[in-house]
Scaffold this motif. Sequence first.
Motif, PDB file in Angstrom:
ATOM      1  N   LEU A  42       0.647  -1.131  -0.045  1.00  5.47           N
ATOM      2  CA  LEU A  42       0.065   0.207   0.040  1.00  5.47           C
ATOM      3  C   LEU A  42       0.753   1.282   0.084  1.00  5.47           C
ATOM      4  CD1 LEU A  42      -2.883  -0.967   2.675  1.00  5.47           C
ATOM      5  CD2 LEU A  42      -3.001  -0.721   0.088  1.00  5.47           C
ATOM      6  N   VAL A  45       0.502   3.748  -2.967  1.00  2.00           N
ATOM      7  CA  VAL A  45      -0.959   4.589  -2.877  1.00  2.00           C
ATOM      8  C   VAL A  45      -0.938   5.509  -1.809  1.00  2.00           C
ATOM      9  CG1 VAL A  45      -3.295   4.076  -2.541  1.00  2.00           C
ATOM     10  CG2 VAL A  45      -1.984   2.318  -3.787  1.00  2.00           C
ATOM     11  N   TYR A 225     -12.189  -2.587 -14.434  1.00  2.00           N
ATOM     12  CA  TYR A 225     -10.959  -2.253 -14.246  1.00  2.00           C
ATOM     13  C   TYR A 225     -10.027  -1.712 -15.555  1.00  2.00           C
ATOM     14  CZ  TYR A 225     -11.539  -3.614  -9.434  1.00  2.00           C
ATOM     15  OH  TYR A 225     -11.942  -3.450  -8.098  1.00  2.00           O
ATOM     16  N   LEU A 273      -8.975   7.232  -8.524  1.00  2.00           N
ATOM     17  CA  LEU A 273      -8.930   5.602  -7.948  1.00  2.00           C
ATOM     18  C   LEU A 273     -10.171   5.544  -7.019  1.00  2.00           C
ATOM     19  CD1 LEU A 273      -5.184   5.429  -6.762  1.00  2.00           C
ATOM     20  CD2 LEU A 273      -6.456   4.348  -8.472  1.00  2.00           C
ATOM     21  N   ILE A 274     -11.016   6.650  -6.624  1.00  2.00           N
ATOM     22  CA  ILE A 274     -12.135   6.247  -5.896  1.00  2.00           C
ATOM     23  C   ILE A 274     -13.172   5.284  -6.445  1.00  2.00           C
ATOM     24  CG2 ILE A 274     -14.124   7.597  -4.819  1.00  2.00           C
ATOM     25  CD1 ILE A 274     -12.369   9.963  -4.571  1.00  2.00           C
ATOM     26  N   VAL A 276     -12.511   2.805  -8.283  1.00  2.00           N
ATOM     27  CA  VAL A 276     -11.882   1.707  -8.551  1.00  2.00           C
ATOM     28  C   VAL A 276     -11.994   1.024  -7.088  1.00  2.00           C
ATOM     29  CG1 VAL A 276      -9.944   0.513  -8.759  1.00  2.00           C
ATOM     30  CG2 VAL A 276     -10.429   2.386 -10.288  1.00  2.00           C
ATOM     31  N   PHE A 277     -11.570   1.559  -6.032  1.00  2.00           N
ATOM     32  CA  PHE A 277     -11.843   1.110  -4.570  1.00  2.00           C
ATOM     33  C   PHE A 277     -13.260   0.897  -4.064  1.00  2.00           C
ATOM     34  CE2 PHE A 277      -7.383   3.449  -3.878  1.00  2.00           C
ATOM     35  CZ  PHE A 277      -6.743   2.117  -3.763  1.00  2.00           C
ATOM     36  N   PHE A 280     -14.390  -2.372  -5.807  1.00  2.00           N
ATOM     37  CA  PHE A 280     -13.542  -3.656  -5.364  1.00  2.00           C
ATOM     38  C   PHE A 280     -14.053  -4.095  -4.017  1.00  2.00           C
ATOM     39  CE2 PHE A 280     -10.076  -5.015  -2.455  1.00  2.00           C
ATOM     40  CZ  PHE A 280      -9.650  -6.354  -3.160  1.00  2.00           C
ATOM     41  N   PHE A 281     -14.306  -2.842  -3.339  1.00  2.00           N
ATOM     42  CA  PHE A 281     -14.896  -3.518  -1.784  1.00  2.00           C
ATOM     43  C   PHE A 281     -16.299  -3.792  -1.719  1.00  2.00           C
ATOM     44  CE2 PHE A 281     -11.051  -0.702  -0.524  1.00  2.00           C
ATOM     45  CZ  PHE A 281     -10.431  -1.388   0.428  1.00  2.00           C
ATOM     46  N   GLN A 284     -15.873  -7.517  -4.251  1.00  2.00           N
ATOM     47  CA  GLN A 284     -14.518  -8.428  -4.097  1.00  2.00           C
ATOM     48  C   GLN A 284     -15.062  -9.788  -3.839  1.00  2.00           C
ATOM     49  OE1 GLN A 284     -11.967  -7.837  -0.893  1.00  2.00           O
ATOM     50  NE2 GLN A 284     -13.632  -6.968   0.400  1.00  2.00           N
TER      51      GLN A 284
END
Length: 298
Positions: A42, A45, A225, A273-274, A276-277, A280-281, A284
């Motif tokens: 991390l 990032v 993605y 990136l927001i 994408v995160f 993912f969360f 996932q």
Amino acid sequence: MMKTETVKSVDSIESREPSKAGKLAKWWVYHIIVGAFAILMLYPVIWLIMSSFKPSSSIFITAKSLIPDPWVWENYSQGWQGIGGIGFGIFIKNTAVLVVLTMIGQVVSSALIAFGFARLQFFGRGFWFALMMVTLMLPYEVVMIPQYIIFAKLDWLNSIKPLVIPAYFGHPFFIFLLVQFIRTIPRELDEAATIDGCGTFKIFYKIILPLITPALATAAIFSFYWTWDSLLGPVLYLNSPSKYTVSMALNMFLSNETVSNWGAMFAMSVVSLIPVFIIFFMFQRYVVEGISTSGLKG
């Protein structure tokens, strides 16, 4: 005598079992190692986020210092204003439209093609499946020039057509993933549906499609993605700045003639990136479930 032997055997078993202190020590060692690797992964990032609050002139000079000094909050406002009078929100909207259209096309078409390979009997099925797998091994650079010539003759340049329309003919990786998943579904369900009067398309829509939801979600997430991060395709086919995607817009903050606005670029990188995160969360578990069960057959 028997009681004494029983007590000894119980004591010997308990002595062989790990103590609570040993279990606790292993727990701490495991989590410390995993935590160290997590911090290592991390760190880029974290460095990106911290650099987005630094002055552009001191980002690489003070690269060893993680904490900004001073904190420059204007990087986000400057970056959101965009480039050449086009706000960064326009670039996000362009990317979102491209991602949604591409994702729908790749998932729907790949599901239909995978159903055909996994369930239907037709001449040359093995040959066409092998040919499809061969295309999976071809790098994009091999087909890039022929595709560009075709799209130029179709007058599709400077539009999202070259980026979206091919998605509606399936994606080799998603087809392979879904074929493996469909093969895990018992054929008895198809036979029972046929007895009830279902046709081929109704079997796909009513039986197969609901059961492959984890694999469909996995394909959708990967499509999101890959399309969100794509740079080469948009650079080839999009010429108007008002049609640029996020990846192209970030590159516009860098200049060979003037001073590059690194602070604004890093700030908008964090903003990009927001989504994408968030994706993912939220999804996932579908990625893990879709991939872990795709190679099983039974």
